[in-house]
Design a protein around this motif. Structure first.
Motif, PDB file in Angstrom:
ATOM      1  N   TYR A  26     -23.886 -29.212 -21.598  1.00  0.00           N
ATOM      2  CA  TYR A  26     -22.865 -28.704 -20.673  1.00  0.00           C
ATOM      3  C   TYR A  26     -21.522 -29.430 -20.799  1.00  0.00           C
ATOM      4  CZ  TYR A  26     -24.522 -32.362 -17.338  1.00  0.00           C
ATOM      5  OH  TYR A  26     -24.888 -33.532 -16.725  1.00  0.00           O
ATOM      6  N   ASP A  67      -9.366 -27.196 -18.738  1.00  0.00           N
ATOM      7  CA  ASP A  67      -9.557 -25.972 -17.955  1.00  0.00           C
ATOM      8  C   ASP A  67     -10.706 -25.141 -18.521  1.00  0.00           C
ATOM      9  OD1 ASP A  67      -7.611 -26.658 -16.212  1.00  0.00           O
ATOM     10  OD2 ASP A  67      -6.073 -25.308 -17.009  1.00  0.00           O
ATOM     11  N   ALA A  80     -13.872 -26.593 -17.445  1.00  0.00           N
ATOM     12  CA  ALA A  80     -14.200 -26.244 -16.057  1.00  0.00           C
ATOM     13  C   ALA A  80     -14.863 -24.862 -16.007  1.00  0.00           C
ATOM     14  CB  ALA A  80     -12.937 -26.268 -15.203  1.00  0.00           C
ATOM     15  N   TYR A  81     -14.339 -23.923 -16.801  1.00  0.00           N
ATOM     16  CA  TYR A  81     -14.939 -22.575 -16.822  1.00  0.00           C
ATOM     17  C   TYR A  81     -16.350 -22.618 -17.404  1.00  0.00           C
ATOM     18  CZ  TYR A  81     -10.547 -20.567 -15.326  1.00  0.00           C
ATOM     19  OH  TYR A  81      -9.427 -20.249 -14.582  1.00  0.00           O
ATOM     20  N   ARG A 138     -18.396 -25.112 -17.120  1.00  0.00           N
ATOM     21  CA  ARG A 138     -19.279 -25.678 -16.095  1.00  0.00           C
ATOM     22  C   ARG A 138     -19.647 -24.635 -15.039  1.00  0.00           C
ATOM     23  NH1 ARG A 138     -17.367 -31.276 -16.276  1.00  0.00           N
ATOM     24  NH2 ARG A 138     -17.896 -31.858 -18.391  1.00  0.00           N
ATOM     25  N   ARG A 139     -18.788 -23.637 -14.885  1.00  0.00           N
ATOM     26  CA  ARG A 139     -19.115 -22.575 -13.914  1.00  0.00           C
ATOM     27  C   ARG A 139     -20.153 -21.614 -14.473  1.00  0.00           C
ATOM     28  NH1 ARG A 139     -12.957 -21.179 -11.831  1.00  0.00           N
ATOM     29  NH2 ARG A 139     -12.410 -23.341 -11.405  1.00  0.00           N
ATOM     30  N   LEU A 199     -19.846 -25.517  -2.805  1.00  0.00           N
ATOM     31  CA  LEU A 199     -18.766 -26.215  -3.520  1.00  0.00           C
ATOM     32  C   LEU A 199     -18.276 -25.465  -4.774  1.00  0.00           C
ATOM     33  CD1 LEU A 199     -17.252 -28.749  -2.803  1.00  0.00           C
ATOM     34  CD2 LEU A 199     -18.829 -30.066  -4.207  1.00  0.00           C
ATOM     35  N   PRO A 200     -19.183 -24.947  -5.616  1.00  0.00           N
ATOM     36  CA  PRO A 200     -18.688 -24.195  -6.791  1.00  0.00           C
ATOM     37  C   PRO A 200     -17.836 -22.986  -6.399  1.00  0.00           C
ATOM     38  CG  PRO A 200     -21.001 -24.751  -7.068  1.00  0.00           C
ATOM     39  CD  PRO A 200     -20.656 -25.082  -5.647  1.00  0.00           C
ATOM     40  N   VAL A 224     -14.344 -24.495  -5.267  1.00  0.00           N
ATOM     41  CA  VAL A 224     -13.454 -24.964  -6.347  1.00  0.00           C
ATOM     42  C   VAL A 224     -13.008 -23.827  -7.263  1.00  0.00           C
ATOM     43  CG1 VAL A 224     -14.465 -27.274  -6.326  1.00  0.00           C
ATOM     44  CG2 VAL A 224     -15.281 -25.610  -7.987  1.00  0.00           C
TER      45      VAL A 224
END
Lengths: 297, 225
Positions: free
Chosen positions: B48, B71, B74-75, B77-78, B101-102, B105
């Motif tokens: 990940y 960035d 971050a995507y 991780r989503r 939280l997800p 954010v």
């Protein structure tokens, strides 16, 4: 624009993500309040110095004094001759011999009331008011030297210049103080933001793990510090303005020291300090957050 | 979906593993096992993007993880829900806000997602504990809350690091059932565990592939686990 809107409106949920931090919050509030308080005084000092510099510069530049140092029996004749010359001189708007009472009033602070002016060798003073653009001082001096030997023209330049210079320097000092206050505030807020970011390293890690972008994380801190600086500065400005308001009003007796307050619409000027403090905090925290988040990567 | 090609990883000069390849196909279920310190957590972190391999390449959703900027990371991780062994909660927020939280954010309002959130809380059996703070939860409740947080954005891949490490057998069975349910919904699952009875129990419920890190290599473990 969108970022600014987000910063102002905020997001209640996002605001809760970063835990409330104790000492950094108090430090930011105190520093911005104290700096804004000092800034109000620096601004008042700067404006007052500017005002004084302009006034002295304008008033004194347009006035001169002619002193007739002649024996008592010739004084009246020389005064008349000098007045005649002055009336003929281009650039002189008005010339007037001071009365005995006026001369006595000028000497009263040094000799007290009831001075026997007739028995003292006091020179006759003539007040000269300039026209715009003024007279040729050198030419006037030469003519007076030839026609009124006891006349001495004092255009105040000797002591006017250092006073105006001092007032201008004081105004410059006020502006430098405001800049230094802004810089010190930025430094303190950067330190507080760094401390908050370091204390919340685990929170940042969790936020990143669940997909938070650095911009989101930074904004959570930036918004908090900006609002703290804004509110702290607002309190500081109010207290500073009360302090300035309570200072004695400008008076002839008090001279420069009693004229430190704001005048007319300038009372509104301190109101720009809180938004400026918020702006300083915004940029300081944004810079600190970006640097810190970069290091944590 | 996630692919490791000849991946190696060095910790301060020491080689943890090398030349390791594995492919997590969409909808697959993998167990990753091996002795403590073999590199199970490191392998998950590589998947990940929390770590970068010192050799080889990690590809996630057809992107080289190494080349992703912050960035993009971050995507990523989503799209990959992660359940950590220590759960990693924000202790000052109630459970429901930690789970959400997800959503927070990623800029999705909680009010619109309230129904889904309630459904998710019911699914993991925490609807009565919504307002509790994380330190007030038991080990099993923490793991279920962490699982709920990992799946709230409906990610394609779910990675769990020792999810049953701190819970009793009954709770580990419950967690397993939740993971199997997610796999049946089409999610790709990767679970690192040294809980062999759990793997044996799972084999009755799902077609799972078992990978074992041994002697710095990744091998397919047999059915004799």
């Amino acid at each position: 624009m969108n970022a600014l809107r987000k910063l102002i409106i905020g997001d209640a949920q996002a605001d809760r993500v970063v835990p409330p931090s104790g000492f950094t919050a108090q430090l930011t509030l105190f520093v911005s309040g104290a700096m804004a308080f000092l800034c109000v005084f620096a601004l008042a000092l700067s404006l007052a110095s500017g005002r004084v510099a302009n006034r002295w510069s304008d008033e004194l530049a347009r006035a001169a004094t002619l002193r007739i140092n002649a024996p008592a029996e010739q004084r009246e004749a020389q005064t008349e001759a000098a007045l005649k010359i002055l009336r003929q001189t281009p650039g002189v708007a008005n010339a007037r011999a001071l009365t005995k009472d006026e001369q006595a009033a000028l000497l009263r602070p040094w000799f007290g009331a009831g001075i026997p002016l007739d028995t003292l060798p006091v020179p006759q003073l003539i007040e000269v008011t300039e026209d715009d653009p003024g007279y040729d001082a050198q030419g006037l001096r030469l003519r007076l030297q030839a026609e009124v030997p006891g006349a001495v023209l004092d255009d105040h330049a000797r002591w006017r210049r250092p006073l105006v210079d001092a007032a201008i320097a004081l105004r410059r000092l006020g502006v430098v103080s405001i800049l230094l206050i802004g810089g010190a505030m930025a430094a303190m807020i950067t330190l507080a933001a760094n401390a908050a970011l370091a204390a919340n390293a685990q929170v940042i890690e969790v936020l990143r793990l669940v997909g938070a972008q650095d911009g989101y994380i930074a904004q959570a801190f930036v918004r908090r510090f900006t609002l703290r600086a804004l509110s702290g500065a607002a309190v500081g400005v109010v207290l500073g303005m009360i302090g300035v308001f309570l200072m004695p009003e400008a008076s002839e007796e008090g001279g420069f020291l009693t004229g430190l307050g704001f005048q007319n619409w300038r009372w509104l000027l301190p109101l720009i300090i809180p938004p400026l403090a918020a702006l300083v905090a915004f940029f300081a925290t944004t810079r600190a957050a970006r640097k810190r988040l970069g290091e944590l990567a | 979906m996630i692919e490791l090609e000849n991946v190696g990883y060095n910790y301060g000069g020491g080689e943890l593993f090398s030349d390791l390849s594995v492919q997590l196909a969409p909808g697959s279920f993998h167990f990753l096992t091996g002795p403590s310190g073999a590199g199970k957590t490191t392998l998950l972190k590589l998947c990940y993007g929390a770590l970068t391999p010192t050799a080889g390449r990690v590809r996630a959703f057809n992107m080289d993880v190494k080349g992703l900027d912050r960035d993009q990371m971050a995507y990523l991780r989503r799209r990959v829900g992660v359940v950590h062994q220590d759960c990693r909660f924000l202790d000052h927020l109630p459970v429901v806000e930690n789970i959400a939280l997800p959503l927070t954010v990623s800029g999705r309002g909680l009010s619109e997602e309230q129904a889904n959130l309630q459904e998710l809380m019911n699914w993991v059996g925490l609807s009565e504990r919504m307002d509790a703070l994380p330190p007030e939860l038991s080990g099993g409740e923490r793991q279920r809350a962490a699982l709920a947080r990992a799946v709230i954005l409906s990610p394609d891949v779910i990675i769990a690091d020792e999810p049953t490490g701190n819970v009793d057998w009954e709770m580990s069975q419950r967690l397993l059932r939740l993971l199997v349910e997610l796999n049946h919904m089409g999610k790709t699952i990767l679970v690192a565990t040294h809980d062999l009875p759990l793997i044996r129990a799972a084999k009755n419920q799902v077609q799972a592939r078992v990978l074992r890190i041994s002697n710095r290599q990744l091998i397919s473990a047999g059915a004799d686990l």
